[in-house]
Motif scaffolding. Structure first.
Motif, mmCIF file in Angstrom:
data_model
loop_
_atom_site.group_PDB
_atom_site.id
_atom_site.type_symbol
_atom_site.label_atom_id
_atom_site.label_comp_id
_atom_site.label_asym_id
_atom_site.label_seq_id
_atom_site.Cartn_x
_atom_site.Cartn_y
_atom_site.Cartn_z
ATOM 1 N N GLU A 60 -15.590 13.856 -18.910
ATOM 2 C CA GLU A 60 -14.174 14.225 -18.848
ATOM 3 C C GLU A 60 -13.761 14.621 -17.434
ATOM 4 O OE1 GLU A 60 -11.781 14.080 -21.021
ATOM 5 O OE2 GLU A 60 -12.994 13.358 -22.674
ATOM 6 N N ALA A 61 -14.705 15.168 -16.677
ATOM 7 C CA ALA A 61 -14.411 15.585 -15.301
ATOM 8 C C ALA A 61 -14.527 14.428 -14.316
ATOM 9 C CB ALA A 61 -15.346 16.719 -14.893
ATOM 10 N N GLY A 62 -14.844 13.223 -14.818
ATOM 11 C CA GLY A 62 -14.979 12.067 -13.939
ATOM 12 C C GLY A 62 -16.303 12.016 -13.195
ATOM 13 N N ARG A 63 -17.231 12.865 -13.568
ATOM 14 C CA ARG A 63 -18.547 12.895 -12.899
ATOM 15 C C ARG A 63 -19.510 12.012 -13.689
ATOM 16 N NH1 ARG A 63 -18.715 19.358 -11.581
ATOM 17 N NH2 ARG A 63 -20.910 18.941 -11.129
ATOM 18 N N THR A 64 -19.197 10.723 -13.684
ATOM 19 C CA THR A 64 -19.877 9.771 -14.564
ATOM 20 C C THR A 64 -21.360 9.646 -14.249
ATOM 21 O OG1 THR A 64 -17.795 8.547 -14.662
ATOM 22 C CG2 THR A 64 -19.763 7.437 -15.477
ATOM 23 N N GLU A 65 -21.691 9.578 -12.965
ATOM 24 C CA GLU A 65 -23.101 9.396 -12.611
ATOM 25 C C GLU A 65 -23.943 10.570 -13.110
ATOM 26 O OE1 GLU A 65 -24.268 6.623 -11.509
ATOM 27 O OE2 GLU A 65 -22.232 5.823 -11.459
ATOM 28 N N MET B 12 -23.012 2.090 -13.410
ATOM 29 C CA MET B 12 -23.695 1.288 -14.429
ATOM 30 C C MET B 12 -24.691 2.162 -15.171
ATOM 31 S SD MET B 12 -23.931 -1.710 -15.724
ATOM 32 C CE MET B 12 -23.113 -2.696 -14.501
ATOM 33 N N VAL B 13 -24.725 2.005 -16.477
ATOM 34 C CA VAL B 13 -25.645 2.781 -17.297
ATOM 35 C C VAL B 13 -27.059 2.294 -17.079
ATOM 36 C CG1 VAL B 13 -26.204 3.436 -19.641
ATOM 37 C CG2 VAL B 13 -23.840 3.068 -19.004
ATOM 38 N N SER B 14 -27.997 3.246 -17.014
ATOM 39 C CA SER B 14 -29.382 2.852 -16.833
ATOM 40 C C SER B 14 -29.860 2.113 -18.064
ATOM 41 C CB SER B 14 -30.229 4.103 -16.600
ATOM 42 O OG SER B 14 -30.311 4.837 -17.790
ATOM 43 N N SER B 15 -30.901 1.314 -17.870
ATOM 44 C CA SER B 15 -31.434 0.530 -18.991
ATOM 45 C C SER B 15 -31.966 1.447 -20.076
ATOM 46 C CB SER B 15 -32.543 -0.395 -18.491
ATOM 47 O OG SER B 15 -33.557 0.366 -17.847
ATOM 48 N N ALA B 16 -32.514 2.593 -19.688
ATOM 49 C CA ALA B 16 -33.043 3.529 -20.678
ATOM 50 C C ALA B 16 -31.940 4.032 -21.582
ATOM 51 C CB ALA B 16 -33.735 4.705 -19.974
ATOM 52 N N SER B 17 -30.792 4.397 -20.967
ATOM 53 C CA SER B 17 -29.673 4.918 -21.770
ATOM 54 C C SER B 17 -29.184 3.881 -22.746
ATOM 55 C CB SER B 17 -28.521 5.340 -20.840
ATOM 56 O OG SER B 17 -28.966 6.318 -19.952
ATOM 57 N N THR B 18 -28.918 2.678 -22.255
ATOM 58 C CA THR B 18 -28.349 1.643 -23.103
ATOM 59 C C THR B 18 -29.327 1.222 -24.189
ATOM 60 O OG1 THR B 18 -27.063 0.856 -21.234
ATOM 61 C CG2 THR B 18 -27.276 -0.625 -23.104
ATOM 62 N N MET C 230 -17.134 6.416 -21.565
ATOM 63 C CA MET C 230 -17.397 6.275 -20.127
ATOM 64 C C MET C 230 -17.230 4.825 -19.686
ATOM 65 S SD MET C 230 -20.443 8.911 -19.058
ATOM 66 C CE MET C 230 -21.585 8.625 -20.391
ATOM 67 N N HIS C 231 -17.718 3.900 -20.488
ATOM 68 C CA HIS C 231 -17.533 2.475 -20.165
ATOM 69 C C HIS C 231 -16.051 2.123 -20.114
ATOM 70 C CE1 HIS C 231 -21.641 1.321 -20.035
ATOM 71 N NE2 HIS C 231 -21.902 1.441 -21.333
ATOM 72 N N ALA C 232 -15.302 2.597 -21.139
ATOM 73 C CA ALA C 232 -13.882 2.263 -21.221
ATOM 74 C C ALA C 232 -13.111 2.832 -20.044
ATOM 75 C CB ALA C 232 -13.305 2.780 -22.538
ATOM 76 N N ARG C 233 -13.428 4.042 -19.627
ATOM 77 C CA ARG C 233 -12.710 4.669 -18.512
ATOM 78 C C ARG C 233 -12.999 3.981 -17.188
ATOM 79 N NH1 ARG C 233 -12.505 11.216 -19.607
ATOM 80 N NH2 ARG C 233 -11.122 11.076 -21.411
ATOM 81 N N ARG C 234 -14.146 3.323 -17.129
ATOM 82 C CA ARG C 234 -14.474 2.578 -15.900
ATOM 83 C C ARG C 234 -14.105 1.097 -16.044
ATOM 84 N NH1 ARG C 234 -20.605 4.463 -14.691
ATOM 85 N NH2 ARG C 234 -20.220 3.598 -12.624
#
Length: 539
Positions: A107-112, A1-7, A139-143
């Motif tokens: 791209e490497a799947g290291r989303t966090e 989940m994206v942090s609130s700061a990012s979003t 990143m959202h779409a891939r998850r």
């Protein structure tokens, strides 16, 4: 989940910027004068900083394309240090550099890690741009977090571009939501945003994945009609699907038509075609495509070689495979250890250990360093032909790091040859070298000990194996051996062990094993009852 700061930060009004702005990296910067270098004013500091960021970003992109994400992280860290040393107040890298880093991680799947880098960018006061926006949507779409992707698009004051829509469409197609992907495409057209080839290709791929090849072909015709010409990636998707269906005549026609259309087959195209032919047993036709590639001036890749070697080995055409390896330098393939291992593995299956030794010699002469798998293949082949002592001596070879597979092979043949003392030495060597025994190791040891009548020792090793978790395969081997040898009390011992926690699968396996061993007969039925009672006690 994206942090609130990012979003939250990505939802704020941002400067209008196309996702293609990263092409600015390629713009040359004027060289610094001697005066600027000795005592640079703020404007020149800014120019120096821009040059530094540009050079580092180019390097990061190249590393990201090669898949070396750890090196991307290292270069980014070095950029930060360089900016601090440049006397620019320790300012953070620009948004282009952050985008490259975040995208490489995504791209490497290291989303966090990607999300943490994005948070760091925002905390450093670096404003995101359209590319940042699209990377987060990707990143959202891939998850499969499409709700978050939609929310980000709707709440942002930044107008979505073709890359934004295409990213969403690709994500939806990846999880089989083709109807929803068409909905995004319709919405895109309503917003007067023209689709590009990357918009349609995921839909073509989704159709092909579902076996809807005719619909994929019709869509590609529609793309041509709309002036959005399919590219080599689109055609590669279709060719792969046709190959999987064995429709090679259509593939040939597509390749012929490419001469009059605005696309050229690539090495990847021919690799797909050759791989499809090999899977259908058409080795001759696959080799013919190699000549076509060479005639087109294309250099085969290591993957091309791997495809053809696997094909030849599968057909037991070992002489042709070896000849291909010998030609690899001439064809500029630079065959590596994996290619040699492929051929050596098949030679091992056919018991041709002398040919394996010859290939090993050729590898070393060409400066190709054998790896652990190479030696494991050789060791296995030597054991098969009875040269056990020579095989065992190889683990002392310089540069050979024996692994658990090596020792499993030697252990199997030690027990097979009745060499219990040698097997014990191998187990001790594994412990000395901190090579953990795996499920296969325990299976080999337990089976070998039981065949030698060492049932107590075998049971002891089973109980040791519980430290890495219960393996039904190991238990099956032990129960079969104990039941056939009428070692009912050893089975009791297993069920008395506190570390052994049986479940219904264990109960079923035990009863089936005992019944197959004739414990259901009247005179032995009491033994089966004893086991049933013990099982009920444990339950």
């Amino acid at each position: 989940m994206v942090s609130s700061a990012s979003t939250a930060s990505l939802l704020l009004p941002l400067p209008s910027c196309s996702s293609s702005e990263e092409s600015d990296d390629g713009k040359p910067l004027p060289p610094l004068t001697a005066q600027e270098a000795s005592s640079p004013p703020p404007s020149q500091l800014k120019r120096r900083r821009g040059r530094l960021e540009r050079d580092y970003n180019v390097a990061m992109k190249a590393l990201a394309l090669s898949g070396d994400v750890d090196e991307v992280l290292a270069v980014f860290a070095e950029l930060r240090r360089s900016l601090a040393d440049a006397g620019d107040g320790g300012a953070a890298p620009n948004v282009l550099c952050y985008n490259t880093l975040v995208n490489a991680l995504a791209e490497a799947g290291r989303t966090e890690e990607a999300l943490r880098a994005l948070d760091e960018m925002l905390a450093s006061g670096v404003a995101p741009n359209a590319s940042s926006h699209n990377i987060l949507i990707k990143m959202h779409a891939r998850r499969s977090e499409f709700d978050l992707a939609w929310e980000l698009i709707h709440k942002s004051e930044m107008e979505p571009d073709a890359a934004t829509y295409s990213t969403l469409i690709a994500g939806l197609c990846r999880v089989g939501k083709v109807a929803e992907a068409w909905g995004v495409l319709d919405w895109m057209l309503e917003k007067n945003c023209l689709p590009m080839v990357h918009t349609y290709t995921p839909i073509v791929q989704a159709y092909c994945r579902e076996g809807r090849i005719e619909e994929a072909k019709l869509l590609m015709v529609e793309m041509e009609r709309l002036g959005c010409l399919p590219n080599v990636v689109t055609y590669n998707v279709l060719i792969r699907a046709l190959c999987d269906s064995g429709r090679f005549d259509e593939v040939e026609q597509i390749l012929v038509d490419s001469r009059t259309k605005d696309w050229n087959p690539s090495t990847v195209t021919y690799n797909i075609y050759m791989n499809g032919l090999c899977k259908k047993g058409k080795t001759k036709e696959a080799l013919e495509q190699l000549d076509v590639m060479l005639g087109e001036g294309m250099d085969p890749t290591a993957y091309t070689l791997s495809i053809l070697l696997n094909c030849l080995c599968h057909d037991s055409r070992l002489l042709d495979a070896i000849y291909l390896l010998e030609r690899s330098t001439e064809l500029k393939w630079h065959a590596g250890v994996v290619a040699y291992n492929t051929v050596m593995s098949r030679l091992c299956e056919m018991g041709k250990w002398m040919s394996i030794l010859k290939l090993l010699t050729d590898m070393i002469k060409k400066g190709i360093e054998p790896n652990t798998r190479t030696f494991n293949i050789l060791i296995h082949s030597l054991c098969v032909v009875g040269k056990f002592s020579l095989a065992k001596s190889l683990i002392q070879s310089e540069g050979f790091a024996a692994d658990v597979v090596t020792y499993n092979t030697l252990l199997h043949w030690s027990y097979h040859c009745g060499k219990l003392t040698g097997a014990n030495r191998l187990i001790s060597a594994m412990e000395e070298k901190n090579i953990a025994l795996d499920e296969v190791t325990y299976t080999i040891i337990i089976d070998g000990l039981c065949r030698e009548g060492k049932f107590d020792a075998a049971t002891g090793y089973f109980l040791k194996s519980l430290k890495i978790g219960l393996s039904m395969d190991v238990l099956t081997v032990l129960l079969n051996r104990l039941a056939c040898a009428d070692r009912i009390w050893e089975i009791h011992r297993i069920f008395d062990e506190k570390d052994f926690i049986p479940d219904h699968l264990v109960f079923n396996l035990t009863i089936r094993t005992l019944c197959r061993a004739s414990y259901c007969h009247y005179r032995d039925f009491y033994k089966l009852n004893l086991i049933l009672d013990k099982m009920l006690e444990r339950k």
